[in-house]
Design a protein around this motif. Sequence first.
Motif, mmCIF file in Angstrom:
data_model
loop_
_atom_site.group_PDB
_atom_site.id
_atom_site.type_symbol
_atom_site.label_atom_id
_atom_site.label_comp_id
_atom_site.label_asym_id
_atom_site.label_seq_id
_atom_site.Cartn_x
_atom_site.Cartn_y
_atom_site.Cartn_z
ATOM 1 N N UNK A 32 -9.331 9.261 13.925
ATOM 2 C CA UNK A 32 -8.929 7.959 14.678
ATOM 3 C C UNK A 32 -7.363 7.590 14.464
ATOM 4 N N UNK A 33 -7.154 6.992 15.730
ATOM 5 C CA UNK A 33 -5.521 6.785 16.036
ATOM 6 C C UNK A 33 -4.946 5.861 15.104
ATOM 7 N N UNK A 34 -4.450 6.406 13.771
ATOM 8 C CA UNK A 34 -3.674 5.569 12.921
ATOM 9 C C UNK A 34 -2.467 6.169 12.490
ATOM 10 N N UNK A 35 -1.614 5.301 12.223
ATOM 11 C CA UNK A 35 -0.254 6.014 11.894
ATOM 12 C C UNK A 35 0.451 5.405 10.737
ATOM 13 N N UNK A 36 1.221 6.313 9.808
ATOM 14 C CA UNK A 36 1.992 6.005 8.819
ATOM 15 C C UNK A 36 3.421 5.613 9.393
ATOM 16 N N UNK A 81 -3.285 0.317 11.112
ATOM 17 C CA UNK A 81 -4.829 0.426 11.302
ATOM 18 C C UNK A 81 -5.246 1.397 10.045
ATOM 19 N N UNK A 82 -6.493 1.267 9.821
ATOM 20 C CA UNK A 82 -7.254 2.066 8.912
ATOM 21 C C UNK A 82 -8.654 2.208 9.354
ATOM 22 N N UNK A 83 -8.703 3.171 10.399
ATOM 23 C CA UNK A 83 -9.989 3.471 10.764
ATOM 24 C C UNK A 83 -10.953 4.251 10.026
ATOM 25 N N UNK A 84 -12.272 4.512 10.390
ATOM 26 C CA UNK A 84 -13.247 5.296 9.474
ATOM 27 C C UNK A 84 -12.852 6.606 8.990
ATOM 28 N N UNK A 140 -10.054 10.176 5.040
ATOM 29 C CA UNK A 140 -10.230 11.716 5.108
ATOM 30 C C UNK A 140 -8.788 12.284 5.796
ATOM 31 N N UNK A 141 -8.438 11.652 6.423
ATOM 32 C CA UNK A 141 -7.036 12.133 7.238
ATOM 33 C C UNK A 141 -5.853 12.087 6.218
ATOM 34 N N UNK A 162 -12.168 -3.186 15.640
ATOM 35 C CA UNK A 162 -13.154 -2.187 16.019
ATOM 36 C C UNK A 162 -13.040 -1.047 14.752
ATOM 37 N N UNK A 163 -13.867 -0.330 14.589
ATOM 38 C CA UNK A 163 -14.262 0.518 13.365
ATOM 39 C C UNK A 163 -13.219 1.774 13.253
ATOM 40 N N UNK A 164 -12.636 2.190 14.424
ATOM 41 C CA UNK A 164 -11.816 3.251 14.344
ATOM 42 C C UNK A 164 -10.409 2.737 14.016
ATOM 43 N N UNK A 165 -10.521 1.349 13.844
ATOM 44 C CA UNK A 165 -9.002 0.670 13.201
ATOM 45 C C UNK A 165 -9.366 -0.292 12.059
ATOM 46 N N UNK A 166 -10.519 -0.420 11.534
ATOM 47 C CA UNK A 166 -10.733 -0.986 10.349
ATOM 48 C C UNK A 166 -11.945 -0.340 9.567
ATOM 49 N N UNK A 167 -12.662 0.758 9.817
ATOM 50 C CA UNK A 167 -13.751 1.186 9.102
ATOM 51 C C UNK A 167 -13.679 1.857 8.085
ATOM 52 N N UNK A 168 -12.027 2.249 7.797
ATOM 53 C CA UNK A 168 -11.812 2.695 6.309
ATOM 54 C C UNK A 168 -11.051 1.743 5.360
ATOM 55 N N UNK A 169 -11.283 0.568 5.801
ATOM 56 C CA UNK A 169 -10.764 -0.467 4.824
ATOM 57 C C UNK A 169 -11.780 -0.817 3.513
ATOM 58 N N UNK A 170 -12.932 -0.501 3.745
ATOM 59 C CA UNK A 170 -13.821 -0.762 2.557
ATOM 60 C C UNK A 170 -13.560 0.394 1.488
#
Length: 247
Positions: A20-24, A35-38, A42-43, A63-71
Amino acid sequence: MSLQIQMIGTGSAFSKKYFNNNALVFCNGCTLLIDCGATAPRALYSLDFPLDQIDGIVISHIHADHVGGLEEFAFRLKYAYNKKIKLFVPSAIEYDLWHHSLRGGLENAAEGITSLSDYFDVVVLEEASPTELFPGLTLELIRTRHIPDKPSFSILLNEYLFYSADATFDYSLLIDLHQNRNCRYILHDCQLKPPGIVHTCLDELLTLPESVQKSVYLMHYEDTMEQYIGKSGLMTFMEQHKRYDFI
């Protein structure tokens, strides 16, 4: 203040190759995750980058590719690291982020966990209001079009780097950022094939003047990206995991 950006993922919502398109974002000793996608946990694992080294997370939309990893972030920070980090949330999505995206998995009334602030130091942001998140790192939310009736925001960092998150094409905004706001870098989502119904497509970005294209870095693309190398005008495809210096 100079910025470094490392894309932990450069792919579209359905990418299997690029995450997913997320950045540090690294600035003045602080680390912000956009963002913190699903696929974000793993990334970060593949980069050997511990979650507790991140100082804050900003969310552009739900959307999940932006918040799906927050859990996973929430559980691991609370129970493995016993730590809260800042979670920067646009006011327009604060309610939906908890009640419609995260509450089902994170709420635990038996332990008194009933809100997002039980896991994070939640900081609510208003659009069009530049805010210093950490010393030397300023962020401004710019509302952009994505899905009708679902608020979505692009991000302006330190007044000179624009990060589109997910947005349909807005020629006038990009020209204004470049010409009137002295924005030196534009990191933009790029759907490779038209039509760009909820994203900006490559053909649309190619209509930008060459003077603007030189500042554009393409992200949020499909797994067929390599077929388009050399077909993006003066724009540059961002590489997954590469760290870029934006001065």
